[in-house]
Design a protein around this motif. Sequence first.
Motif, PDB file in Angstrom:
ATOM      1  N   PHE A   1     -27.435  -5.193  -4.352  1.00  0.00           N
ATOM      2  CA  PHE A   1     -27.007  -6.092  -3.289  1.00  0.00           C
ATOM      3  C   PHE A   1     -25.658  -6.714  -3.641  1.00  0.00           C
ATOM      4  CE2 PHE A   1     -27.209 -10.389  -1.272  1.00  0.00           C
ATOM      5  CZ  PHE A   1     -27.011  -9.963   0.012  1.00  0.00           C
ATOM      6  N   ASP A   2     -25.497  -7.167  -4.879  1.00  0.00           N
ATOM      7  CA  ASP A   2     -24.228  -7.734  -5.329  1.00  0.00           C
ATOM      8  C   ASP A   2     -23.104  -6.712  -5.177  1.00  0.00           C
ATOM      9  OD1 ASP A   2     -22.755  -9.969  -6.579  1.00  0.00           O
ATOM     10  OD2 ASP A   2     -22.480  -8.518  -8.209  1.00  0.00           O
ATOM     11  N   ARG A   3     -23.396  -5.459  -5.497  1.00  0.00           N
ATOM     12  CA  ARG A   3     -22.397  -4.397  -5.339  1.00  0.00           C
ATOM     13  C   ARG A   3     -22.001  -4.261  -3.873  1.00  0.00           C
ATOM     14  NH1 ARG A   3     -21.532   0.363  -3.690  1.00  0.00           N
ATOM     15  NH2 ARG A   3     -23.642   0.834  -3.036  1.00  0.00           N
ATOM     16  N   LEU A   4     -22.979  -4.289  -2.971  1.00  0.00           N
ATOM     17  CA  LEU A   4     -22.684  -4.179  -1.539  1.00  0.00           C
ATOM     18  C   LEU A   4     -21.813  -5.335  -1.055  1.00  0.00           C
ATOM     19  CD1 LEU A   4     -26.149  -3.065  -0.140  1.00  0.00           C
ATOM     20  CD2 LEU A   4     -24.046  -1.711  -0.147  1.00  0.00           C
ATOM     21  N   LEU A   5     -22.096  -6.545  -1.534  1.00  0.00           N
ATOM     22  CA  LEU A   5     -21.303  -7.711  -1.138  1.00  0.00           C
ATOM     23  C   LEU A   5     -19.846  -7.587  -1.562  1.00  0.00           C
ATOM     24  CD1 LEU A   5     -23.708 -10.666  -1.985  1.00  0.00           C
ATOM     25  CD2 LEU A   5     -22.950  -9.957   0.304  1.00  0.00           C
ATOM     26  N   ARG A   6     -19.610  -6.816  -2.589  1.00  0.00           N
ATOM     27  CA  ARG A   6     -18.258  -6.713  -3.140  1.00  0.00           C
ATOM     28  C   ARG A   6     -17.519  -5.442  -2.716  1.00  0.00           C
ATOM     29  NH1 ARG A   6     -17.925 -10.869  -6.675  1.00  0.00           N
ATOM     30  NH2 ARG A   6     -19.905 -11.767  -7.281  1.00  0.00           N
ATOM     31  N   THR A   7     -18.243  -4.451  -2.189  1.00  0.00           N
ATOM     32  CA  THR A   7     -17.598  -3.147  -1.966  1.00  0.00           C
ATOM     33  C   THR A   7     -17.667  -2.618  -0.533  1.00  0.00           C
ATOM     34  OG1 THR A   7     -19.598  -1.931  -2.599  1.00  0.00           O
ATOM     35  CG2 THR A   7     -18.016  -2.458  -4.366  1.00  0.00           C
ATOM     36  N   PHE A   8     -18.115  -3.418   0.425  1.00  0.00           N
ATOM     37  CA  PHE A   8     -18.137  -2.899   1.793  1.00  0.00           C
ATOM     38  C   PHE A   8     -16.710  -2.548   2.208  1.00  0.00           C
ATOM     39  CE2 PHE A   8     -17.870  -7.497   2.179  1.00  0.00           C
ATOM     40  CZ  PHE A   8     -16.855  -7.679   3.094  1.00  0.00           C
ATOM     41  N   GLU A   9     -16.583  -1.711   3.228  1.00  0.00           N
ATOM     42  CA  GLU A   9     -15.260  -1.182   3.596  1.00  0.00           C
ATOM     43  C   GLU A   9     -14.508  -2.007   4.643  1.00  0.00           C
ATOM     44  OE1 GLU A   9     -15.699   2.893   4.720  1.00  0.00           O
ATOM     45  OE2 GLU A   9     -16.688   3.423   2.836  1.00  0.00           O
ATOM     46  N   ARG A  10     -15.228  -2.522   5.670  1.00  0.00           N
ATOM     47  CA  ARG A  10     -14.547  -3.185   6.785  1.00  0.00           C
ATOM     48  C   ARG A  10     -15.103  -4.561   7.130  1.00  0.00           C
ATOM     49  NH1 ARG A  10     -16.406   1.210   8.582  1.00  0.00           N
ATOM     50  NH2 ARG A  10     -17.586   0.251  10.240  1.00  0.00           N
ATOM     51  N   SER A  11     -16.449  -4.647   7.178  1.00  0.00           N
ATOM     52  CA  SER A  11     -17.021  -5.892   7.679  1.00  0.00           C
ATOM     53  C   SER A  11     -18.389  -6.188   7.064  1.00  0.00           C
ATOM     54  CB  SER A  11     -17.168  -5.822   9.209  1.00  0.00           C
ATOM     55  OG  SER A  11     -18.073  -4.786   9.567  1.00  0.00           O
TER      56      SER A  11
ATOM     57  N   CYS B   1     -15.735 -17.201  -3.943  1.00  0.00           N
ATOM     58  CA  CYS B   1     -14.482 -17.477  -3.231  1.00  0.00           C
ATOM     59  C   CYS B   1     -13.385 -16.490  -3.639  1.00  0.00           C
ATOM     60  CB  CYS B   1     -14.051 -18.925  -3.466  1.00  0.00           C
ATOM     61  SG  CYS B   1     -15.129 -20.116  -2.608  1.00  0.00           S
ATOM     62  N   ILE B   2     -13.345 -16.093  -4.897  1.00  0.00           N
ATOM     63  CA  ILE B   2     -12.390 -15.069  -5.344  1.00  0.00           C
ATOM     64  C   ILE B   2     -12.667 -13.759  -4.617  1.00  0.00           C
ATOM     65  CG2 ILE B   2     -11.743 -13.622  -7.328  1.00  0.00           C
ATOM     66  CD1 ILE B   2     -12.142 -16.200  -9.062  1.00  0.00           C
ATOM     67  N   THR B   3     -13.954 -13.403  -4.508  1.00  0.00           N
ATOM     68  CA  THR B   3     -14.339 -12.184  -3.796  1.00  0.00           C
ATOM     69  C   THR B   3     -13.928 -12.264  -2.328  1.00  0.00           C
ATOM     70  OG1 THR B   3     -16.180 -11.789  -5.313  1.00  0.00           O
ATOM     71  CG2 THR B   3     -16.308 -10.713  -3.165  1.00  0.00           C
ATOM     72  N   LEU B   4     -14.153 -13.410  -1.708  1.00  0.00           N
ATOM     73  CA  LEU B   4     -13.768 -13.591  -0.301  1.00  0.00           C
ATOM     74  C   LEU B   4     -12.273 -13.418  -0.113  1.00  0.00           C
ATOM     75  CD1 LEU B   4     -16.004 -16.650   0.637  1.00  0.00           C
ATOM     76  CD2 LEU B   4     -16.222 -14.306   1.531  1.00  0.00           C
ATOM     77  N   ARG B   5     -11.492 -14.024  -0.978  1.00  0.00           N
ATOM     78  CA  ARG B   5     -10.029 -13.896  -0.866  1.00  0.00           C
ATOM     79  C   ARG B   5      -9.600 -12.437  -0.991  1.00  0.00           C
ATOM     80  NH1 ARG B   5     -10.534 -18.456  -4.037  1.00  0.00           N
ATOM     81  NH2 ARG B   5     -10.018 -20.358  -2.931  1.00  0.00           N
ATOM     82  N   SER B   6     -10.255 -11.721  -1.872  1.00  0.00           N
ATOM     83  CA  SER B   6      -9.946 -10.297  -2.055  1.00  0.00           C
ATOM     84  C   SER B   6     -10.272  -9.506  -0.789  1.00  0.00           C
ATOM     85  CB  SER B   6     -10.725  -9.747  -3.250  1.00  0.00           C
ATOM     86  OG  SER B   6     -10.571  -8.364  -3.361  1.00  0.00           O
ATOM     87  N   HIS B   7     -11.406  -9.800  -0.184  1.00  0.00           N
ATOM     88  CA  HIS B   7     -11.774  -9.117   1.066  1.00  0.00           C
ATOM     89  C   HIS B   7     -10.737  -9.383   2.155  1.00  0.00           C
ATOM     90  CE1 HIS B   7     -15.462  -7.620  -0.457  1.00  0.00           C
ATOM     91  NE2 HIS B   7     -16.174  -8.720  -0.336  1.00  0.00           N
ATOM     92  N   VAL B   8     -10.385 -10.641   2.322  1.00  0.00           N
ATOM     93  CA  VAL B   8      -9.429 -11.013   3.370  1.00  0.00           C
ATOM     94  C   VAL B   8      -8.075 -10.355   3.103  1.00  0.00           C
ATOM     95  CG1 VAL B   8      -8.174 -12.947   4.394  1.00  0.00           C
ATOM     96  CG2 VAL B   8     -10.624 -13.143   3.954  1.00  0.00           C
ATOM     97  N   ALA B   9      -7.641 -10.362   1.855  1.00  0.00           N
ATOM     98  CA  ALA B   9      -6.364  -9.726   1.512  1.00  0.00           C
ATOM     99  C   ALA B   9      -6.386  -8.232   1.818  1.00  0.00           C
ATOM    100  CB  ALA B   9      -6.046  -9.953   0.031  1.00  0.00           C
ATOM    101  N   GLY B  10      -7.586  -7.633   1.735  1.00  0.00           N
ATOM    102  CA  GLY B  10      -7.734  -6.215   2.039  1.00  0.00           C
ATOM    103  C   GLY B  10      -7.989  -5.929   3.512  1.00  0.00           C
ATOM    104  N   GLY B  11      -7.894  -6.949   4.361  1.00  0.00           N
ATOM    105  CA  GLY B  11      -8.077  -6.763   5.794  1.00  0.00           C
ATOM    106  C   GLY B  11      -9.530  -6.673   6.237  1.00  0.00           C
ATOM    107  N   LYS B  12     -10.445  -7.110   5.393  1.00  0.00           N
ATOM    108  CA  LYS B  12     -11.870  -7.054   5.736  1.00  0.00           C
ATOM    109  C   LYS B  12     -12.314  -8.344   6.415  1.00  0.00           C
ATOM    110  CE  LYS B  12     -12.716  -4.162   1.699  1.00  0.00           C
ATOM    111  NZ  LYS B  12     -13.456  -4.055   0.435  1.00  0.00           N
ATOM    112  N   SER B  13     -13.373  -8.235   7.198  1.00  0.00           N
ATOM    113  CA  SER B  13     -13.951  -9.365   7.915  1.00  0.00           C
ATOM    114  C   SER B  13     -15.248  -9.799   7.229  1.00  0.00           C
ATOM    115  CB  SER B  13     -14.240  -8.938   9.355  1.00  0.00           C
ATOM    116  OG  SER B  13     -15.054  -9.879   9.994  1.00  0.00           O
ATOM    117  N   VAL B  14     -15.361 -11.116   6.991  1.00  0.00           N
ATOM    118  CA  VAL B  14     -16.591 -11.684   6.419  1.00  0.00           C
ATOM    119  C   VAL B  14     -17.008 -12.834   7.331  1.00  0.00           C
ATOM    120  CG1 VAL B  14     -17.690 -12.718   4.406  1.00  0.00           C
ATOM    121  CG2 VAL B  14     -15.788 -11.109   4.088  1.00  0.00           C
ATOM    122  N   ARG B  15     -18.133 -12.639   8.035  1.00  0.00           N
ATOM    123  CA  ARG B  15     -18.599 -13.635   9.000  1.00  0.00           C
ATOM    124  C   ARG B  15     -20.041 -14.022   8.691  1.00  0.00           C
ATOM    125  NH1 ARG B  15     -17.472 -11.398  14.897  1.00  0.00           N
ATOM    126  NH2 ARG B  15     -18.903  -9.797  14.150  1.00  0.00           N
ATOM    127  N   ARG B  16     -20.322 -15.320   8.881  1.00  0.00           N
ATOM    128  CA  ARG B  16     -21.682 -15.828   8.700  1.00  0.00           C
ATOM    129  C   ARG B  16     -22.012 -16.724   9.889  1.00  0.00           C
ATOM    130  NH1 ARG B  16     -24.145 -18.065   3.342  1.00  0.00           N
ATOM    131  NH2 ARG B  16     -22.134 -17.322   2.592  1.00  0.00           N
TER     132      ARG B  16
END
Length: 172
Positions: A9-19, A56-71
């Motif tokens: 699960f931790d891997r999925l949270l860190r490696t999804f491709e788009r959203s 928060c570091i992971t979130l910043r990385s996702h955003v920098a990579g153009g990914k969407s993280v919504r809750r």
Amino acid sequence: MASLDEAEFDRLLRTFERSSDHLETRDAYGTEIEIPYMAKWAAQEPDDLSWLDDWCITLRSHVAGGKSVRRARVVSEPLSDYQRWSFSIAQPMVDAGEDIRWTPRSLVSSLALPGNDFYLFDDRLVVFLLYTGNGLNAGMETSTDPADLNLCRSAFDAVWKLAIPHRDYEPK
């Protein structure tokens, strides 16, 4: 459905491709990580929230990579103690790029929602989060079944349409 362990699960949270779309529908949780910090909050002890730094570091990385993280959080009002605490710690995650929104439960009565909270990754994988009655994690199950994907996409979109952005939500 297949079971999922914490490491995967931790891997999925860190490696999804788009959203990554996460729907929360419970008024209280009891995750092992959160319990001691919520206890500090309840005792009105200071918390520098440094335990959120890795996420928060992971979130910043996702955003920098153009990914969407919504809750999207469906909450009863007035908020439970857990949700008041959750609101109080959300800003660092919002600042890091997670779009967190709050939906009063009174607005979702006519929506079809899955029986469990979930993450929807890249519209290709659902991870259903299973909890005990007192909010402790009881496991996770994955699905790629098109019916599950459609249900979760539809539910998330319906809740999101009604949701109030964190910056605008005023807890009752």
